[in-house]
Design an enzyme around this catalytic site. Structure first.
Site, mmCIF file in Angstrom:
data_model
loop_
_atom_site.group_PDB
_atom_site.id
_atom_site.type_symbol
_atom_site.label_atom_id
_atom_site.label_comp_id
_atom_site.label_asym_id
_atom_site.label_seq_id
_atom_site.Cartn_x
_atom_site.Cartn_y
_atom_site.Cartn_z
ATOM 1 N N ASP A 119 31.084 65.677 4.548
ATOM 2 C CA ASP A 119 30.472 64.549 4.279
ATOM 3 C C ASP A 119 31.155 63.836 3.171
ATOM 4 O OD1 ASP A 119 29.215 65.751 2.023
ATOM 5 O OD2 ASP A 119 27.444 65.687 2.681
ATOM 6 N N ASP B 45 23.151 66.804 11.936
ATOM 7 C CA ASP B 45 23.166 67.832 11.071
ATOM 8 C C ASP B 45 21.955 67.656 10.137
ATOM 9 O OD1 ASP B 45 23.771 66.989 7.978
ATOM 10 O OD2 ASP B 45 24.436 65.637 9.373
ATOM 11 N N CYS C 282 12.321 84.109 22.210
ATOM 12 C CA CYS C 282 13.313 83.996 21.937
ATOM 13 C C CYS C 282 14.115 85.418 21.795
ATOM 14 C CB CYS C 282 13.107 83.467 20.194
ATOM 15 S SG CYS C 282 14.898 83.417 19.332
ATOM 16 N N CYS D 28 16.759 86.126 19.716
ATOM 17 C CA CYS D 28 17.541 86.260 18.577
ATOM 18 C C CYS D 28 17.605 87.478 17.941
ATOM 19 C CB CYS D 28 17.354 85.072 17.620
ATOM 20 S SG CYS D 28 15.973 85.147 16.525
ATOM 21 N N CYS E 43 14.087 88.211 16.261
ATOM 22 C CA CYS E 43 13.025 88.286 17.377
ATOM 23 C C CYS E 43 13.076 89.586 18.277
ATOM 24 C CB CYS E 43 12.721 86.885 18.037
ATOM 25 S SG CYS E 43 12.467 85.404 17.372
ATOM 26 N N HIS F 211 16.616 82.932 12.664
ATOM 27 C CA HIS F 211 16.020 82.476 13.945
ATOM 28 C C HIS F 211 16.116 80.756 13.655
ATOM 29 C CE1 HIS F 211 12.765 81.820 16.659
ATOM 30 N NE2 HIS F 211 12.314 80.799 15.726
#
Length: 387
Positions: free
Chosen positions: A102, A276, A314, A316, A319, A345
């Site tokens: 940015d 974002d 989930c 991931c 998890c 997560h």
């Protein structure tokens, strides 16, 4: 290094795949010097050349194709010249996928209590040590050219909310003049795509004028700035509803600083391609997780003996391997591993959410997906909660 389009060499090229018949949302691909990214996409924020508590390898593992870093913060430390000596941000942080930086404008205005805005740029005090510094369009380009991100942002002013109309008008006009100076000062257009930022506050006529002026400059991409600054969600969506149709269809559209699940989905409905936000990493460090059942404040006492996964739907790393009780223990004990697990997560959750959004667009059912998600996550089609 860039892509040849209409006789010009562009660092970044947007490919529109299809539009959702139900919503008008866009499915696309963003071609960058460091890979192709399916859109709509959420970009994890790595302010100081790192996504807090995450390694580049973990970000790749969860499927991040592009991350964001911050011009202002990297200018202050370690300094853009050091990053340049290291071979640019990609080499410095060992990240071989795409990066967006940015402009630093938002931080200049939000972090510096003492600042002086002139036509030249902004003189401000460092929030770290009070040192007097200056950033204008030319300096913002010098810093970002040295950092070497695939996508760089024009230096702009993000007007506060609420703000007097005349102030917003003058600010938006100055931002446009600064953009033209950025274009002139940009030294690496074949390697780095310069995006312009549409401003105009909450005023439809000013937004329209800004969008039309920027479109005439035929930039590689366009961002909507000045939203998620304290206004209601309804007002933000209203601004998006009349701003995005004015943005070129053959260029990527980026909504800056937005990352709550409802706003990601609704932003996609309005035709946004890129998002974002620090939200998923920030709330993770406070012990809050985004799950398929809604928000879970895992530091709460009721999870002390909850040995189930953080999110049963989930898959991931967090998890698959750890319970809510364990996460609560780590967070209450101020253990860094707990922050890492919740951060992993939350980022994974938003990246998978955008996968589902893309699939829903592909199947022309994004509005149905939105309504189903809202009811399950928020218990309402019009959530009041921020996340």
């Amino acid at each position: 290094m860039g892509f040849v389009t209409g006789g010009s060499i562009l660092a970044v090229r947007y490919e529109l795949i299809k539009e959702c018949k139900q919503s008008g949302a866009r499915l696309g691909r963003l071609h960058t010097p460091h890979g192709v990214i399916d859109t709509p996409i959420f970009m994890p924020v790595g302010t100081l050349a790192t996504v807090k508590t995450m390694s580049p390898e973990e970000l790749k593992e969860m499927g991040a194709g592009i991350i964001l870093s911050n011009t202002y913060h990297l200018f202050l430390r370690p300094g853009h010249e050091i990053v340049k000596e290291a071979g640019g941000l990609h080499s410095f942080m060992n990240w071989d996928r795409a990066i967006l930086t940015d402009s630093g404008g938002f931080q200049v205005f939000s972090l510096s209590k003492l600042r002086d805005i002139t036509e030249e740029g902004v003189t401000f005090r460092s929030h770290l040590n009070g040192e007097k510094l200056f950033i204008g369009p030319e300096k913002a380009m010098e810093i970002q050219n040295a950092l070497g991100a695939d996508i760089i942002m024009a230096f702009d002013e993000c007007p506060p909310y609420p703000a007097d109309r005349e102030y917003v008008k003058a600010s938006t006009e100055r931002t446009y003049r600064w953009l033209k100076r950025c274009i002139k000062a940009h030294r690496r257009p074949e390697e780095q795509a310069l995006f312009g930022i549409i401003q105009g506050g909450m005023h439809q006529d000013l937004r329209k004028e800004s969008a039309q002026q920027l479109a005439e400059l035929d930039l590689p991409g366009y961002a909507v700035g000045g939203l998620s600054v304290g206004e209601s969600k309804e007002l933000m969506y209203e601004v998006l509803s009349y701003t995005t149709p004015l943005m070129p269809k053959d260029k990527p559209r980026y909504l800056m600083g937005v990352g709550s699940p409802d706003a990601l989905i609704q932003g996609a409905v309005y035709g946004i391609d890129m998002f974002d936000c620090v939200l998923p990493t920030r709330i993770a460090r406070n012990g809050t997780a985004m799950t398929s059942q809604g928000r879970v404040v895992v530091r709460n006492a009721k999870y002390a003996r909850d040995f189930t996964p953080l999110d049963p739907e989930c898959d991931c790393y967090t998890c698959r391997n750890y319970s809510r009780a364990y996460l609560r223990h780590l967070i209450k004990a101020d253990e860094t591993f707990g922050l890492r697990l919740t951060t992993y997560h939350n980022l994974y959750f938003l990246l998978r959410l955008m996968e589902k959004v893309r699939q829903a667009i592909r199947e022309d059912r994004l509005l149905d997906f939105r309504d189903s998600f809202m009811m399950k996550y928020y218990g309402s089609l019009t959530p009041e909660r921020a996340f």
